[in-house]
Write a protein that holds these residues in place. Structure first.
Motif, short mmCIF file in Angstrom:
data_model
loop_
_atom_site.label_atom_id
_atom_site.label_comp_id
_atom_site.label_asym_id
_atom_site.label_seq_id
_atom_site.Cartn_x
_atom_site.Cartn_y
_atom_site.Cartn_z
N GLN A 181 7.47 15.24 10.38
CA GLN A 181 6.33 14.64 11.09
C GLN A 181 5.78 13.44 10.33
OE1 GLN A 181 4.03 18.23 11.10
NE2 GLN A 181 4.59 18.80 13.19
N ALA A 182 5.68 13.58 9.01
CA ALA A 182 5.16 12.49 8.18
C ALA A 182 6.08 11.28 8.23
CB ALA A 182 5.00 12.96 6.74
N GLU A 183 7.38 11.53 8.30
CA GLU A 183 8.34 10.43 8.36
C GLU A 183 8.16 9.60 9.62
OE1 GLU A 183 13.21 9.72 8.38
OE2 GLU A 183 12.37 11.68 7.81
N VAL A 184 7.89 10.27 10.73
CA VAL A 184 7.65 9.55 11.99
C VAL A 184 6.38 8.71 11.90
CG1 VAL A 184 7.10 9.84 14.44
CG2 VAL A 184 8.87 11.26 13.39
N VAL A 185 5.30 9.31 11.36
CA VAL A 185 4.04 8.58 11.22
C VAL A 185 4.22 7.36 10.32
CG1 VAL A 185 1.69 8.70 10.29
CG2 VAL A 185 2.59 10.60 11.65
N PHE A 186 4.87 7.58 9.19
CA PHE A 186 5.05 6.47 8.24
C PHE A 186 5.91 5.37 8.84
CE2 PHE A 186 7.61 4.32 5.02
CZ PHE A 186 6.59 3.70 4.32
N LYS A 187 6.98 5.75 9.50
CA LYS A 187 7.88 4.75 10.08
C LYS A 187 7.14 3.87 11.07
CE LYS A 187 12.27 4.29 12.58
NZ LYS A 187 13.40 5.03 13.21
N ASN A 188 6.29 4.49 11.90
CA ASN A 188 5.56 3.74 12.91
C ASN A 188 4.56 2.77 12.29
OD1 ASN A 188 6.91 4.99 15.00
ND2 ASN A 188 5.36 6.57 15.30
N ILE A 189 3.76 3.25 11.35
CA ILE A 189 2.74 2.36 10.77
C ILE A 189 3.38 1.30 9.87
CG2 ILE A 189 2.20 3.80 8.74
CD1 ILE A 189 -0.74 3.01 9.13
N ALA A 190 4.48 1.66 9.22
CA ALA A 190 5.17 0.69 8.36
C ALA A 190 5.79 -0.43 9.19
CB ALA A 190 6.25 1.40 7.54
N GLN A 191 6.33 -0.10 10.34
CA GLN A 191 6.92 -1.12 11.21
C GLN A 191 5.86 -2.08 11.73
OE1 GLN A 191 9.00 1.21 14.17
NE2 GLN A 191 10.94 1.18 13.03
N VAL A 192 4.71 -1.53 12.12
CA VAL A 192 3.63 -2.37 12.63
C VAL A 192 3.09 -3.28 11.52
CG1 VAL A 192 1.29 -2.35 13.59
CG2 VAL A 192 3.00 -0.74 14.44
N ALA A 193 2.91 -2.72 10.33
CA ALA A 193 2.39 -3.51 9.21
C ALA A 193 3.35 -4.64 8.84
CB ALA A 193 2.15 -2.61 8.01
N LYS A 194 4.63 -4.35 8.88
CA LYS A 194 5.61 -5.38 8.53
C LYS A 194 5.70 -6.45 9.61
CE LYS A 194 10.24 -5.92 6.63
NZ LYS A 194 11.45 -5.20 6.14
N PHE B 191 0.85 -1.18 0.00
CA PHE B 191 0.00 0.00 0.00
C PHE B 191 0.89 1.24 0.00
CE2 PHE B 191 -2.45 -3.33 1.96
CZ PHE B 191 -3.76 -3.12 1.53
N GLY B 192 0.38 2.31 -0.60
CA GLY B 192 1.06 3.59 -0.51
C GLY B 192 0.46 4.40 0.63
N ILE B 193 1.26 5.29 1.18
CA ILE B 193 0.81 6.12 2.30
C ILE B 193 1.04 7.60 1.98
CG2 ILE B 193 1.23 6.74 4.72
CD1 ILE B 193 -0.11 4.04 4.46
N ILE B 194 -0.01 8.41 2.18
CA ILE B 194 0.09 9.87 2.11
C ILE B 194 -0.29 10.41 3.49
CG2 ILE B 194 -0.85 11.99 1.11
CD1 ILE B 194 -1.34 10.46 -1.47
N VAL B 195 0.59 11.22 4.07
CA VAL B 195 0.31 11.80 5.37
C VAL B 195 -0.11 13.25 5.19
CG1 VAL B 195 1.16 12.24 7.71
CG2 VAL B 195 2.01 10.26 6.42
N ASP B 196 -1.32 13.55 5.59
CA ASP B 196 -1.89 14.90 5.43
C ASP B 196 -1.67 15.72 6.70
OD1 ASP B 196 -3.21 16.95 4.19
OD2 ASP B 196 -5.09 15.87 3.91
N ASP B 197 -1.65 17.04 6.50
CA ASP B 197 -1.53 17.96 7.63
C ASP B 197 -0.25 17.70 8.43
OD1 ASP B 197 -2.40 20.12 9.11
OD2 ASP B 197 -3.61 18.92 10.48
#
Length: 277
Positions: A195-208, A184-190
């Motif tokens: 900040q987006a890098e932190v959000v993506f890193k966290n959700i990507a780690q959990v998904a993996k 899946f691709g991820i777009i972080v709004d607002d």
């Protein structure tokens, strides 16, 4: 014999030179105005030279935002064999918009016959464009309404809010429960890039860790007052305020989508390979 080979190669070139549409469904896991994001993204892609179609396939009523509240749906066209032109709205920014289904049928899975007919019409329509953006939500079967959409790219739009991150992860789980593991691709709004890098890193780690799937970061859209100002003017931010942070963000996401288009094969190599079989 040489002439025949040349004719075959020319025919293959014509086939491969046809538009190679990229279909991208974007599902929102936030309360932000998705139509504004879709319109700005479509305008950015169009400004970079690609033909774009937005398809409204969401439970949330956004027809007025896309100016398709009075147009026929693709489902109605497929049922009646009416002119496809009545379902396409061409905007001032030179991208097109269409509605997939009536609102009362968005959540209800189509029967196999209706789904096949609509999918065929959709596949024929998207050949006219290079990138198709679908404003989508899942139906009651935790799927997108068409096979083509389920087989194509899916992006999740979320914010830094804990509830949005949780909803994004839940969406990914629901889709994978029906389609199996997929990216899946991820777009972080607002959010700014950090900040987006932190959000993506966290959700990507959990998904993996828990689902063994890879996520791909497509970009961040910063909080920018110019987005609201441009909306009030009825214009995309890249047109009204081209040098602002939000404008640059949409340009970067558009470039990423453009750069991932399907490459065209070397036709002579393709012919030579097939001739050897």
């Amino acid at each position: 014999m040489v002439s025949f080979k040349n004719d075959q190669a020319a025919g293959l070139r014509r086939i491969m030179a046809a538009p190679k549409p990229r279909v991208v469904s974007i599902i929102s896991a936030s309360a932000t105005d998705q139509s504004r994001m879709m319109i700005n993204l479509a305008a950015s892609i169009r400004a970079q030279g690609n033909d774009v179609l937005i398809v409204h396939a969401s439970k949330t009523t956004r027809e007025a935002s896309y100016e398709v509240d009075k147009t026929s749906t693709l489902y109605e066209i497929a049922k009646t064999s009416a002119s496809l032109s009545t379902a396409i709205k061409n905007t001032k920014q030179e991208f097109a918009v269409a509605k997939l289904l009536p609102k009362n049928q968005i959540s209800t899975p189509l029967n196999s016959n209706a789904g096949q007919v609509l999918n065929q019409l959709f596949d024929e329509l998207v050949l006219q464009y290079e990138i198709v953006l679908v404003d989508a939500t899942l139906n009651n079967d935790d799927l997108l309404p068409l096979k083509t959409l389920n087989d194509s790219d899916i992006l999740i739009q979320l914010t830094r809010e804990p509830e949005s991150i949780k909803d994004a992860y839940t969406l990914i789980k629901r889709i994978c429960s029906q389609l199996g593991r997929r990216s899946f691709g991820i777009i972080v709004d607002d959010a700014n890039d950090a900040q987006a890098e932190v959000v993506f890193k966290n959700i990507a780690q959990v998904a993996k860790r828990f689902m063994q799937i890879e996520l791909e970061f497509f970009g961040a859209i910063p909080a920018d007052v110019h987005l609201g100002k441009a909306a009030k003017l009825g214009r995309p931010v890249i047109e009204a305020f081209p040098l602002t942070p939000a404008s640059n963000a949409f340009k970067q996401i558009a470039q990423r989508l453009n750069s991932k288009s399907t490459p065209i094969m070397d036709i002579d190599m393709l012919y030579s390979t097939s001739a050897m079989v």
